[in-house]
Design an enzyme around this catalytic site. Structure first.
Site, PDB file in Angstrom:
ATOM      1  CG  HIS A 206      -1.903  -1.553   1.199  1.00  0.00           C
ATOM      2  ND1 HIS A 206      -2.727  -1.272   0.444  1.00  0.00           N
ATOM      3  CD2 HIS A 206      -1.972  -1.944   1.644  1.00  0.00           C
ATOM      4  CE1 HIS A 206      -3.428  -2.275   0.621  1.00  0.00           C
ATOM      5  NE2 HIS A 206      -3.272  -2.126   1.557  1.00  0.00           N
TER       6      HIS A 206
ATOM      7  CB  CYS B 276      -2.517   3.267  -4.178  1.00  0.00           C
ATOM      8  SG  CYS B 276      -3.400   2.458  -3.602  1.00  0.00           S
TER       9      CYS B 276
END
Length: 229
Positions: A76, A119
């Site tokens: 992430h 991301c």
């Protein structure tokens, strides 16, 4: 490339279903391309940096010359940051610096390829009906010294500020398409990445019931054409 080829993959699988599929695809790709591959699952933020530093030491201490190094970072993230298994953040810039021409002498002037599947923000791209062409300008020079940050290739799964997508069973389209292209196509890596970008631009991701578009971003300071096959 006549010397050794080394690869390091650091992947946080926690709360990232499908990431094992990406690791399997990368493992097959590196085997096909004759890279010595090391894979680590669920590094903490601190371990991201520690594993990169170990990788750098292994390269610098190696008796045989190294032609190329790949580093795959999957977690992430936010713009400029990756989240470790412990929930803490590590700066991408710190990870990139470990293998630059100042800090890794064995890779001085050698290609260093970073693949980042994470991301970079919260924006979502619904797509546009019209698009323009990108024009790349290549400047060549032969200095007596070498800049600190040459011969690096940063391949992000998405553009700055946007989400990156991953299927909880099939893995991420980015890694699956990239490994397929790198394994089955020949040519300079920049052309292969154009194919990856084209295929990703053609696909559509359904997220929260809505169609989304996503494309990778490539940042290059390569001075020479890099061939993987």
């Amino acid at each position: 490339m006549t010397g050794d080829r080394l690869a390091l993959t650091l992947c946080v699988t926690k709360a990232r279903e499908g990431s094992e599929e990406d690791m399997d695809a990368l493992s097959r790709m590196f085997h096909h391309l004759k890279f010595e591959s090391t894979m680590k699952s669920d590094p903490t933020a601190e371990q991201f940096l520690e594993e990169l530093e170990k990788f750098q030491e292994t390269i610098d201490d190696r008796e045989e010359p190294v032609s190329c190094a790949f580093v795959v970072l999957m977690a992430h993230g936010e713009e400029g940051l990756l989240k470790g298994e412990d929930g803490r953040m590590v700066r991408l810039e710190d990870l990139f610096d470990v293998l630059n021409n100042k800090n890794c002498k064995a890779l001085r002037g050698k290609p260093k390829v970073y693949i980042i599947q994470a991301c970079r923000g919260e924006h979502r791209d619904p797509g546009e009906e019209m698009g323009g062409e990108q024009v790349a300008v290549v400047m060549k020079s032969k200095p007596q010294t070498i800049p600190t940050y040459t011969d690096s290739l940063h391949i992000f799964s998405t553009v700055e500020g946007y989400l990156s997508y991953r299927h909880d069973q099939k893995g991420s389209a980015f890694i699956q398409i990239l490994t397929d292209v790198f394994t089955n196509k020949t040519g300079p890596i920049t052309e292969l990445l154009e194919e990856v970008t084209r295929r990703m631009a053609e696909m559509e991701v359904i997220q929260e019931g809505k169609p989304r578009k996503v494309n990778p971003e490539i940042q290059s300071t390569l001075r020479k054409a890099l061939y993987l096959q």
